[in-house]
Motif scaffolding. Structure first.
Motif, PDB file in Angstrom:
ATOM      1  N   LEU A   1      49.626  38.984  47.279  1.00 38.63           N
ATOM      2  CA  LEU A   1      50.709  39.842  47.746  1.00 38.63           C
ATOM      3  C   LEU A   1      50.717  39.954  49.266  1.00 38.63           C
ATOM      4  N   PRO A   2      51.904  39.893  49.894  1.00 41.22           N
ATOM      5  CA  PRO A   2      51.992  40.053  51.348  1.00 41.22           C
ATOM      6  C   PRO A   2      51.939  41.509  51.800  1.00 41.22           C
ATOM      7  N   ARG A   3      52.108  42.438  50.888  1.00 42.91           N
ATOM      8  CA  ARG A   3      52.030  43.862  51.216  1.00 42.91           C
ATOM      9  C   ARG A   3      50.578  44.318  51.169  1.00 42.91           C
ATOM     10  N   PRO A   4      50.251  45.399  51.873  1.00 45.35           N
ATOM     11  CA  PRO A   4      48.925  45.989  51.697  1.00 45.35           C
ATOM     12  C   PRO A   4      48.763  46.474  50.262  1.00 45.35           C
ATOM     13  N   THR A   5      47.584  46.224  49.690  1.00 47.11           N
ATOM     14  CA  THR A   5      47.351  46.605  48.301  1.00 47.11           C
ATOM     15  C   THR A   5      46.115  47.478  48.204  1.00 47.11           C
ATOM     16  N   ILE A   6      46.185  48.422  47.267  1.00 48.04           N
ATOM     17  CA  ILE A   6      45.108  49.382  47.033  1.00 48.04           C
ATOM     18  C   ILE A   6      44.881  49.439  45.524  1.00 48.04           C
ATOM     19  N   ALA A   7      43.682  49.084  45.081  1.00 45.12           N
ATOM     20  CA  ALA A   7      43.339  49.159  43.663  1.00 45.12           C
ATOM     21  C   ALA A   7      42.210  50.166  43.500  1.00 45.12           C
ATOM     22  N   ILE A   8      42.417  51.148  42.648  1.00 47.89           N
ATOM     23  CA  ILE A   8      41.516  52.297  42.528  1.00 47.89           C
ATOM     24  C   ILE A   8      40.786  52.235  41.182  1.00 47.89           C
ATOM     25  N   ASP A   9      39.462  52.365  41.226  1.00 48.89           N
ATOM     26  CA  ASP A   9      38.696  52.538  39.991  1.00 48.89           C
ATOM     27  C   ASP A   9      38.844  53.981  39.518  1.00 48.89           C
ATOM     28  N   LEU A  10      39.303  54.159  38.290  1.00 46.52           N
ATOM     29  CA  LEU A  10      39.396  55.494  37.715  1.00 46.52           C
ATOM     30  C   LEU A  10      38.002  56.038  37.416  1.00 46.52           C
ATOM     31  N   ARG A  11      37.899  57.354  37.290  1.00 45.29           N
ATOM     32  CA  ARG A  11      36.592  57.958  37.003  1.00 45.29           C
ATOM     33  C   ARG A  11      35.991  57.359  35.733  1.00 45.29           C
ATOM     34  N   GLY A  12      34.702  57.027  35.817  1.00 46.50           N
ATOM     35  CA  GLY A  12      34.027  56.452  34.665  1.00 46.50           C
ATOM     36  C   GLY A  12      34.259  54.972  34.486  1.00 46.50           C
ATOM     37  N   PHE A  13      34.874  54.324  35.464  1.00 49.80           N
ATOM     38  CA  PHE A  13      35.098  52.878  35.413  1.00 49.80           C
ATOM     39  C   PHE A  13      34.696  52.264  36.754  1.00 49.80           C
ATOM     40  N   GLY A  14      34.384  50.971  36.719  1.00 43.20           N
ATOM     41  CA  GLY A  14      34.087  50.266  37.956  1.00 43.20           C
ATOM     42  C   GLY A  14      32.973  50.952  38.714  1.00 43.20           C
ATOM     43  N   ASP A  15      33.164  51.129  40.014  1.00 39.74           N
ATOM     44  CA  ASP A  15      32.154  51.732  40.870  1.00 39.74           C
ATOM     45  C   ASP A  15      32.482  53.170  41.249  1.00 39.74           C
ATOM     46  N   SER A  16      33.493  53.760  40.621  1.00 42.49           N
ATOM     47  CA  SER A  16      33.801  55.161  40.900  1.00 42.49           C
ATOM     48  C   SER A  16      32.795  56.080  40.212  1.00 42.49           C
TER      49      SER A  16
END
Length: 356
Positions: free
Chosen positions: A58-73
């Motif tokens: 994507l050419p736009r700035p992108t932000i992907a967030i780990d929800l609580r209890g997932f990934g590194d959040s």
């Protein structure tokens, strides 16, 4: 299991950081670009890792967030009595901490419900909305008109999870030895039959970042006098999506209606009008015994329900487009990345013509 941030696989060009908010410490992936940002919200048994190839494209700035209890959040309990609000409030707190005043928000599966809740509570954050294979707005355990099949939404919630799958998640099982292993579930349910790509190990890593237990995945359950003998509890992830706690149909009445892009795969095994992830469907096909019949426990028409709510959204002054990927399953952004990218960028540009 608790994910180790040091072991997370981050593709070149993506940056991972921790964002401290008033609600939690959230792990966030970012990629630079120009224009209003795209915010990506993952679904159940996954994490932000699933978004990385799209972010790079994507050419736009992108932000992907780990929800609580997932990934590194941070691992925090999920209060299912709030529906998906624990998650949507977390997303809002991250965007506030980052100074994001408005974004093109994308939600996948459970994340589709999270971003609909975000639209209800924080419309200022949403310039456009993209729903990929979203949870039905009425919540699980409902008929086409959104009414509950039983007063307690029997057959929904934490009691419906396969205990062996949960155990394999907790154990970090990367094999494909059994149908209940995360890798096997990915192959059978997340994508259409026969789909392969070079990132399967990354997708399994993402699934295995799911924290298990009564406060997270799958959640608790309670006994029910109605078939199949259990109903949604009040804690944990699967209960957030039960109609006992969830109703997102209020998007029809929001004052400011951003355009909605609804993307789904024709071969989606998870979200469908007769999905085998629905206990009523399993009963109808004799997989779960004792089914009381179509009148009492009809398979949930998830696609028809979403369409009905979005039709009402359009009739109330909004606009939406439904796009079906004929060769895809639950994950069109993985299964046909160029088409998904093109649709998302066109959708964002139409809502924000000044941006790329």
């Amino acid at each position: 299991m608790n994910a180790d941030p040091g072991m997370t696989t981050i593709l070149e060009g993506i940056e991972r950081s921790s964002v401290q908010t008033e609600r939690l410490t959230a792990s966030v992936l970012t990629h630079p670009g120009e224009g209003a940002p795209v915010v990506l919200v993952h679904g159940n048994v996954s994490s932000s890792l699933f978004w990385q190839p799209l972010m790079l494209a994507l050419p736009r700035p992108t932000i992907a967030i780990d929800l609580r209890g997932f990934g590194d959040s941070e691992t925090l309990p999920v209060d299912a009595t709030r529906g998906l609000r624990d998650f949507s409030d977390d997303v809002a707190s991250v965007l506030d901490a980052l100074g994001v005043a408005g974004a093109h928000v994308v939600g996948w599966s459970m994340g589709g419900g999270v971003v609909m809740q975000l639209l209800l509570d924080r419309p200022d954050l949403v310039r456009s909305l993209t729903l990929q294979a979203p949870v039905p707005p009425q919540g699980f355990g409902t008929r086409l008109d959104g009414s509950l099949c039983t007063p307690d939404a029997a057959g929904t919630g934490g009691g419906g999870a396969n205990p062996d799958f949960v155990a394999r998640l907790a154990a970090g099982d990367t094999s494909a030895d059994e149908p209940t292993s995360p890798r096997s579930v990915y192959r059978a349910s997340y994508v259409a039959a026969g789909f392969t790509d070079e990132h399967e190990d990354l997708w399994v890593e993402s699934m295995l970042s799911t924290r298990t237990g009564a406060d997270n995945y799958p959640g608790d359950g309670v006994a029910s006098e109605s078939w199949p003998g259990f109903a949604a509890g009040d804690r944990g992830i699967l209960n957030t999506m039960s109609a006992k706690h969830l109703d997102l149909t209020g998007i029809v009445d929001v004052e400011s209606k951003p355009p909605i892009l609804w993307v789904r795969g024709a071969h989606d095994a998870i979200v469908g009008d007769e999905s085998f992830f629905d206990l009523h469907t399993l009963g109808k096909h004799g997989i779960v015994p004792g089914w009381p019949g179509e009148e009492a426990a009809p398979p949930q028409p998830m696609i028809a329900q979403t369409r009905a709510v979005l039709d009402a959204y359009a009739a109330a002054g909004g606009a939406y487009e439904e796009v079906v990927f004929e060769n895809a399953g639950h994950s069109p952004h993985l299964e046909d990345p160029p088409r998904f990218r093109e649709l998302l960028l066109a959708h964002a540009a139409a809502a924000d013509p000044a941006a790329p």
